[in-house]
Write a protein that holds these residues in place. Structure first.
Motif, short mmCIF file in Angstrom:
data_model
loop_
_atom_site.label_atom_id
_atom_site.label_comp_id
_atom_site.label_asym_id
_atom_site.label_seq_id
_atom_site.Cartn_x
_atom_site.Cartn_y
_atom_site.Cartn_z
N HIS A 129 0.94 7.36 0.20
CA HIS A 129 -0.36 7.94 0.55
C HIS A 129 -1.44 6.91 0.23
O HIS A 129 -1.85 6.78 -0.94
CB HIS A 129 -0.59 9.23 -0.24
N PRO A 130 -1.89 6.14 1.22
CA PRO A 130 -2.96 5.17 0.96
C PRO A 130 -4.27 5.89 0.62
O PRO A 130 -4.64 6.87 1.27
CB PRO A 130 -3.10 4.41 2.29
N ILE A 131 -4.94 5.40 -0.41
CA ILE A 131 -6.22 5.97 -0.81
C ILE A 131 -7.27 4.87 -0.81
O ILE A 131 -7.12 3.86 -1.50
CB ILE A 131 -6.14 6.63 -2.20
N TYR A 132 -8.30 5.07 -0.01
CA TYR A 132 -9.43 4.13 0.04
C TYR A 132 -10.63 4.81 -0.59
O TYR A 132 -10.97 5.95 -0.22
CB TYR A 132 -9.74 3.73 1.47
N VAL A 133 -11.26 4.15 -1.55
CA VAL A 133 -12.42 4.72 -2.22
C VAL A 133 -13.68 3.98 -1.79
O VAL A 133 -13.81 2.78 -2.02
CB VAL A 133 -12.27 4.65 -3.76
N ARG A 134 -14.58 4.70 -1.18
CA ARG A 134 -15.88 4.13 -0.80
C ARG A 134 -16.80 4.14 -2.02
O ARG A 134 -17.03 5.19 -2.61
CB ARG A 134 -16.52 4.93 0.32
N CYS A 135 -17.31 2.95 -2.36
CA CYS A 135 -18.21 2.83 -3.51
C CYS A 135 -19.61 2.40 -3.10
O CYS A 135 -20.49 2.27 -3.96
CB CYS A 135 -17.64 1.82 -4.51
N GLY A 136 -19.80 2.14 -1.82
CA GLY A 136 -21.11 1.67 -1.36
C GLY A 136 -21.21 0.16 -1.32
O GLY A 136 -22.32 -0.40 -1.25
N PHE A 137 -20.07 -0.54 -1.35
CA PHE A 137 -20.09 -2.00 -1.28
C PHE A 137 -20.36 -2.47 0.15
O PHE A 137 -20.02 -1.78 1.12
CB PHE A 137 -18.76 -2.57 -1.78
N ALA A 138 -20.92 -3.66 0.26
CA ALA A 138 -21.40 -4.14 1.55
C ALA A 138 -20.29 -4.37 2.58
O ALA A 138 -20.54 -4.35 3.78
CB ALA A 138 -22.19 -5.44 1.34
N TRP A 139 -19.06 -4.58 2.12
CA TRP A 139 -17.98 -4.97 3.02
C TRP A 139 -17.07 -3.82 3.45
O TRP A 139 -16.09 -4.02 4.14
CB TRP A 139 -17.13 -6.03 2.34
N GLU A 140 -17.38 -2.60 3.06
CA GLU A 140 -16.43 -1.50 3.20
C GLU A 140 -16.09 -1.13 4.64
O GLU A 140 -14.93 -0.81 4.95
CB GLU A 140 -16.93 -0.28 2.43
N ASP A 141 -17.07 -1.13 5.53
CA ASP A 141 -16.78 -0.75 6.92
C ASP A 141 -15.74 -1.69 7.54
O ASP A 141 -14.82 -1.24 8.23
CB ASP A 141 -18.06 -0.76 7.76
N VAL A 142 -15.88 -2.98 7.28
CA VAL A 142 -14.94 -3.95 7.83
C VAL A 142 -13.58 -3.80 7.14
O VAL A 142 -12.53 -3.89 7.78
CB VAL A 142 -15.47 -5.39 7.67
N GLU A 143 -13.58 -3.56 5.83
CA GLU A 143 -12.33 -3.34 5.11
C GLU A 143 -11.53 -2.19 5.71
O GLU A 143 -10.31 -2.30 5.92
CB GLU A 143 -12.61 -3.03 3.63
N LEU A 144 -12.19 -1.09 5.96
CA LEU A 144 -11.51 0.08 6.51
C LEU A 144 -10.92 -0.23 7.88
O LEU A 144 -9.83 0.24 8.21
CB LEU A 144 -12.48 1.26 6.59
#
Length: 215
Positions: free
Chosen positions: A28-43
């Motif tokens: 079960h992959p879990i991605y946590v959004r923290c408000g970092f600048a690179w998150e949209d591209v990471e996802l």
């Protein structure tokens, strides 16, 4: 199959960990959004990798949130400005308490979804205090007590350095992972500390780097 949650960042280390774990577990992959600048591209990269992996043992990604802007203020990770460059030491890339946030949310999610095991892609070269075996063991005990739910924190890649990981898992679509703190136009910037670390690791591993770098 036994369930395991894997903290997924879209990066090379955690993506390899997902693929490795899928041989023995329902992942079960879990991605946590923290408000970092690179998150949209990471996802985006995380989904690219999972689509290419196409494993029936990997479940859809769960996205959780732990906004850090109020904690970090104008830190480079939130603002996207003054990102540590290639020639800066690893200490400058430290994100205070990040693993504490990620693991806490994964543990709470696991307590409501009958998942006790949490895997994190920390490598042997990680120098930060919230990535040590002692921290993982003591934090797991505290979370287990506080949630009244067994929590086991694992770091299966802790014996690897990044070049070792690349060499052993070179047949995975590693170009569909993101190791960059300042992505531009949906690609690696090629200039930040993490891009340089990634490039050096491929070079040391003797593996062709199919990553697109803009810098």
């Amino acid at each position: 199959m036994e369930k395991i949650s894997v903290l997924a960042s879209g990066g090379l280390d955690s993506s390899v960990l997902i693929a490795k774990s899928a041989t023995d577990f329902q992942v079960h992959p879990i991605y946590v959004r923290c408000g970092f600048a690179w998150e949209d591209v990471e996802l985006q990269f995380l989904q690219f990798f999972l689509d290419a992996l196409n494993s029936r043992h990997v479940m859809p990604t769960t996205v959780l949130s732990a906004p850090t802007a109020v904690l970090y203020g104008d830190h480079w990770s939130v603002s996207g400005a003054r990102v540590p460059a290639a020639d800066e030491p690893d200490e400058n890339t430290y994100l205070p308490g990040r693993n504490i946030l990620l693991i806490s949310l994964a543990a709470i999610w696991g307590s409501t979804h009958s998942v006790s095991r949490i895997a994190i892609g920390s490598l042997g070269s990680n120098p930060f205090p919230d990535a040590t075996p002692g921290f993982f063991a003591s934090f797991a005990r505290s979370l287990s007590m506080g949630l009244r739910h067994d929590v086991l924190i694992e770091a299966p890649l802790s014996s690897f350095h990044k070049e070792d990981l690349i060499k052993e898992f070179k047949d995975l679509p590693l170009e569909l992972t993101l190791t960059c703190m300042a992505p531009r136009d949906g690609q690696h910037c090629g200039r930040c500390n993490k891009c340089f670390e990634r490039q050096q690791a491929f070079h040391k591993a003797g593996v062709i780097d199919r990553t697109i770098y803009l810098g």
